[in-house]
Design a protein around this motif. Structure first.
Motif, PDB file in Angstrom:
ATOM      1  N   ARG A 217       0.567  -0.657  -0.199  1.00 38.48           N
ATOM      2  CA  ARG A 217       0.349   0.118  -0.017  1.00 38.48           C
ATOM      3  C   ARG A 217       1.019   1.758  -0.441  1.00 38.48           C
ATOM      4  O   ARG A 217      -0.105   2.382  -0.172  1.00 38.48           O
ATOM      5  N   TYR A 218       2.323   0.828   0.417  1.00 37.25           N
ATOM      6  CA  TYR A 218       3.032   2.542   0.043  1.00 37.25           C
ATOM      7  C   TYR A 218       4.250   1.652  -0.982  1.00 37.25           C
ATOM      8  O   TYR A 218       4.886   0.789  -1.262  1.00 37.25           O
ATOM      9  N   SER A 219       4.829   3.384  -1.335  1.00 37.26           N
ATOM     10  CA  SER A 219       6.048   3.594  -1.432  1.00 37.26           C
ATOM     11  C   SER A 219       7.204   4.065  -1.033  1.00 37.26           C
ATOM     12  O   SER A 219       5.879   5.660  -1.006  1.00 37.26           O
ATOM     13  N   PHE A 220       8.186   4.063  -1.185  1.00 33.16           N
ATOM     14  CA  PHE A 220       9.326   5.017  -1.110  1.00 33.16           C
ATOM     15  C   PHE A 220      10.083   5.026  -1.076  1.00 33.16           C
ATOM     16  O   PHE A 220      11.137   4.299  -2.002  1.00 33.16           O
ATOM     17  N   GLY A 242       4.422   7.548  -1.309  1.00 34.24           N
ATOM     18  CA  GLY A 242       3.105   7.315  -1.485  1.00 34.24           C
ATOM     19  C   GLY A 242       2.369   6.422  -1.019  1.00 34.24           C
ATOM     20  O   GLY A 242       3.086   5.309  -0.249  1.00 34.24           O
ATOM     21  N   TYR A 243       1.235   6.759  -0.718  1.00 40.78           N
ATOM     22  CA  TYR A 243       0.798   5.630   0.294  1.00 40.78           C
ATOM     23  C   TYR A 243      -1.369   5.301  -0.278  1.00 40.78           C
ATOM     24  O   TYR A 243      -1.533   6.988  -0.194  1.00 40.78           O
ATOM     25  N   ASP A 244      -1.604   4.265  -0.363  1.00 43.21           N
ATOM     26  CA  ASP A 244      -2.664   4.355  -1.107  1.00 43.21           C
ATOM     27  C   ASP A 244      -3.593   4.147   0.500  1.00 43.21           C
ATOM     28  O   ASP A 244      -3.930   3.266   0.937  1.00 43.21           O
ATOM     29  N   VAL A 245      -4.469   5.774   0.139  1.00 45.10           N
ATOM     30  CA  VAL A 245      -5.611   5.456   1.311  1.00 45.10           C
ATOM     31  C   VAL A 245      -6.877   4.186   1.226  1.00 45.10           C
ATOM     32  O   VAL A 245      -6.946   3.903   2.378  1.00 45.10           O
ATOM     33  N   LEU A 246      -7.051   4.597  -0.159  1.00 48.36           N
ATOM     34  CA  LEU A 246      -7.795   3.459  -0.272  1.00 48.36           C
ATOM     35  C   LEU A 246      -7.394   3.066  -1.835  1.00 48.36           C
ATOM     36  O   LEU A 246      -6.438   3.343  -2.367  1.00 48.36           O
ATOM     37  N   PRO A 247      -8.109   1.617  -2.612  1.00 51.70           N
ATOM     38  CA  PRO A 247      -7.705   0.754  -3.625  1.00 51.70           C
ATOM     39  C   PRO A 247      -7.821   2.304  -4.828  1.00 51.70           C
ATOM     40  O   PRO A 247      -6.987   2.115  -5.070  1.00 51.70           O
ATOM     41  N   VAL A 248      -8.598   3.052  -4.456  1.00 53.65           N
ATOM     42  CA  VAL A 248      -8.758   3.870  -5.786  1.00 53.65           C
ATOM     43  C   VAL A 248      -7.525   5.336  -5.064  1.00 53.65           C
ATOM     44  O   VAL A 248      -7.791   6.581  -6.444  1.00 53.65           O
ATOM     45  N   LEU A 249      -7.218   5.525  -4.089  1.00 55.63           N
ATOM     46  CA  LEU A 249      -6.995   6.776  -3.955  1.00 55.63           C
ATOM     47  C   LEU A 249      -5.117   6.696  -2.879  1.00 55.63           C
ATOM     48  O   LEU A 249      -4.744   6.303  -2.353  1.00 55.63           O
ATOM     49  N   THR A 250      -4.345   8.032  -4.353  1.00 54.35           N
ATOM     50  CA  THR A 250      -3.104   7.463  -3.200  1.00 54.35           C
ATOM     51  C   THR A 250      -3.048   8.583  -3.071  1.00 54.35           C
ATOM     52  O   THR A 250      -2.790  10.212  -3.906  1.00 54.35           O
ATOM     53  N   ILE A 251      -1.930   9.483  -1.931  1.00 56.86           N
ATOM     54  CA  ILE A 251      -1.555  10.060  -1.450  1.00 56.86           C
ATOM     55  C   ILE A 251       0.122  10.526  -2.216  1.00 56.86           C
ATOM     56  O   ILE A 251       0.774   9.048  -1.036  1.00 56.86           O
ATOM     57  N   LYS A 252       0.809  11.361  -2.638  1.00 49.21           N
ATOM     58  CA  LYS A 252       2.120  11.268  -2.896  1.00 49.21           C
ATOM     59  C   LYS A 252       2.767  12.996  -2.369  1.00 49.21           C
ATOM     60  O   LYS A 252       2.018  13.973  -2.196  1.00 49.21           O
ATOM     61  N   SER A 268       0.463  15.669  -3.159  1.00 51.13           N
ATOM     62  CA  SER A 268      -0.776  15.484  -4.214  1.00 51.13           C
ATOM     63  C   SER A 268      -1.659  13.672  -3.350  1.00 51.13           C
ATOM     64  O   SER A 268      -1.094  13.949  -2.973  1.00 51.13           O
ATOM     65  N   ALA A 269      -2.443  14.491  -4.537  1.00 50.09           N
ATOM     66  CA  ALA A 269      -3.333  13.069  -4.641  1.00 50.09           C
ATOM     67  C   ALA A 269      -3.562  13.001  -5.842  1.00 50.09           C
ATOM     68  O   ALA A 269      -4.029  13.541  -6.949  1.00 50.09           O
ATOM     69  N   GLU A 270      -4.002  11.469  -6.119  1.00 50.75           N
ATOM     70  CA  GLU A 270      -4.105  10.876  -7.202  1.00 50.75           C
ATOM     71  C   GLU A 270      -5.824   9.695  -7.150  1.00 50.75           C
ATOM     72  O   GLU A 270      -5.548   8.463  -6.530  1.00 50.75           O
ATOM     73  N   TYR A 271      -6.788   9.701  -7.598  1.00 54.69           N
ATOM     74  CA  TYR A 271      -8.201   9.610  -7.607  1.00 54.69           C
ATOM     75  C   TYR A 271      -8.514   8.609  -9.132  1.00 54.69           C
ATOM     76  O   TYR A 271      -8.575   9.316  -9.573  1.00 54.69           O
ATOM     77  N   ARG A 272      -8.206   7.181  -8.536  1.00 57.09           N
ATOM     78  CA  ARG A 272      -9.111   6.854 -10.225  1.00 57.09           C
ATOM     79  C   ARG A 272      -9.766   6.558 -10.618  1.00 57.09           C
ATOM     80  O   ARG A 272     -10.971   5.835  -9.533  1.00 57.09           O
ATOM     81  N   ILE A 273     -10.485   6.141 -11.623  1.00 53.21           N
ATOM     82  CA  ILE A 273     -12.127   6.248 -11.641  1.00 53.21           C
ATOM     83  C   ILE A 273     -12.042   5.146 -12.749  1.00 53.21           C
ATOM     84  O   ILE A 273     -11.421   4.914 -13.933  1.00 53.21           O
TER      85      ILE A 273
END
Length: 300
Positions: A217-220, A242-252, A268-273
């Motif tokens: 769930r995370y990378s550094f 980076g950390y996957d807060v949810l399967p579709v939401l990553t905070i970096k 930043s944050a990325e939400y996958r659709i």
């Protein structure tokens, strides 16, 4: 640089309709992947509305012959500024490795481990010399494709390569020599990359070493870069995670400290659709300025 009008930028979005799989698509030896995005950013009272894309295609015959092609573009919808690289090369696959002839991407780019610095494309261009090979930036201002040669190979968990590129703009000729080595362990990837840019009046040497760890769930990761140019030596350190807060939401998060320069920090944050879509946004801090960006796009 290949000058790409807005029509070509819109064509990048059309390409996103290609079928997807693990690598976007793989049809009888023809494979591709890419990312396209519409982005708005507010940088120091200057706003940018851009179309950005990076699309790669490759074909292997199953024998010796193949080809690689890619387009990497950033088009400013407001000012009409266009920053585009077009790469294309014939590839000969041998038992020793792959030899690319034509205008191949530098191996420091094809084997790059470091992610983008921030979620804002214009910031990445501004700080590009610290995160991508210099030939990538210089070729953005060339008036044609950048000719060269490249060699890449794999030996177990080790990938490595060498490449040569030349830019001749009728004023000055610049030769670039690239080298990269990447070792992937269980979950950690180590890399070392170097570039020699030979100008008629001086040489610029850049060396970068670092590592990235990827968990469920995370990378550094971290990287140290040392650049020598015009009798000056400058070092920089980069930390990111980076950390996957949810399967579709990553905070970096990212932090860049450069010798004799202001530090850059970003969140930043990325939400996958669905399978391919995403929305991302972030804020960066540099020299007492706050830089905001938001974008929507497709990964394929």
């Amino acid at each position: 640089m290949i000058r790409t009008p807005l029509v070509a930028s819109v064509a990048l979005l059309a390409l996103s309709g290609l079928p997807t799989a693990a690598t976007a698509f793989d049809l009888g030896g023809l494979a591709g992947s890419g990312r396209v995005e519409l982005e708005y950013s507010d940088i120091d009272t200057q706003t940018y509305s851009i179309v950005a894309g990076d699309i790669s295609l490759s074909w292997r015959s199953g024998a010796v012959l193949g080809f690689d092609a890619a387009i990497d573009t950033t088009y400013d919808l407001e000012d009409g500024d266009d920053y585009t690289n077009l790469w294309a090369a014939l590839v000969l696959s041998t038992s020793f490795g792959d030899f690319a002839v034509g205008a191949p991407r530098p191996v420091t780019e094809t084997l790059r481990v470091m992610p983008d610095l921030t979620s804002a494309r214009m910031i990445d261009l501004e700080f590009g010399a610290l995160i991508v090979p210099k030939v990538i930036l210089d070729s953005l201002f060339d008036n044609s494709m950048t000719p060269g040669l490249a060699f890449t190979a794999t030996a177990g968990n080790l990938r490595y390569g060498l490449s040569y590129h030349q830019i001749d703009d009728a004023v000055v000729t610049i030769d670039y020599y690239e080298g990269a080595m990447v070792f992937t362990g269980d979950r950690t990837t180590y890399f070392i990359m170097g570039e020699l840019a030979s100008y008629p009046f001086d040489d610029e040497v850049t060396l970068q070493i670092g590592a990235q760890h990827q968990a469920d769930r995370y990378s550094f990761g971290a990287a140290l870069t040392r650049a020598e140019f015009w009798g000056t030596t400058r070092s920089s350190v980069r930390l990111y995670g980076g950390y996957d807060v949810l399967p579709v939401l990553t905070i970096k998060g990212d932090y860049l400290a450069v010798q004799d320069f202001e530090d850059l920090a970003s969140l930043s944050a990325e939400y996958r659709i669905g399978e391919r879509g995403f929305v991302e946004g972030g804020v960066s801090f540099y020299s007492n300025d706050e830089i905001y960006d938001i974008g929507i796009g497709l990964d394929f």
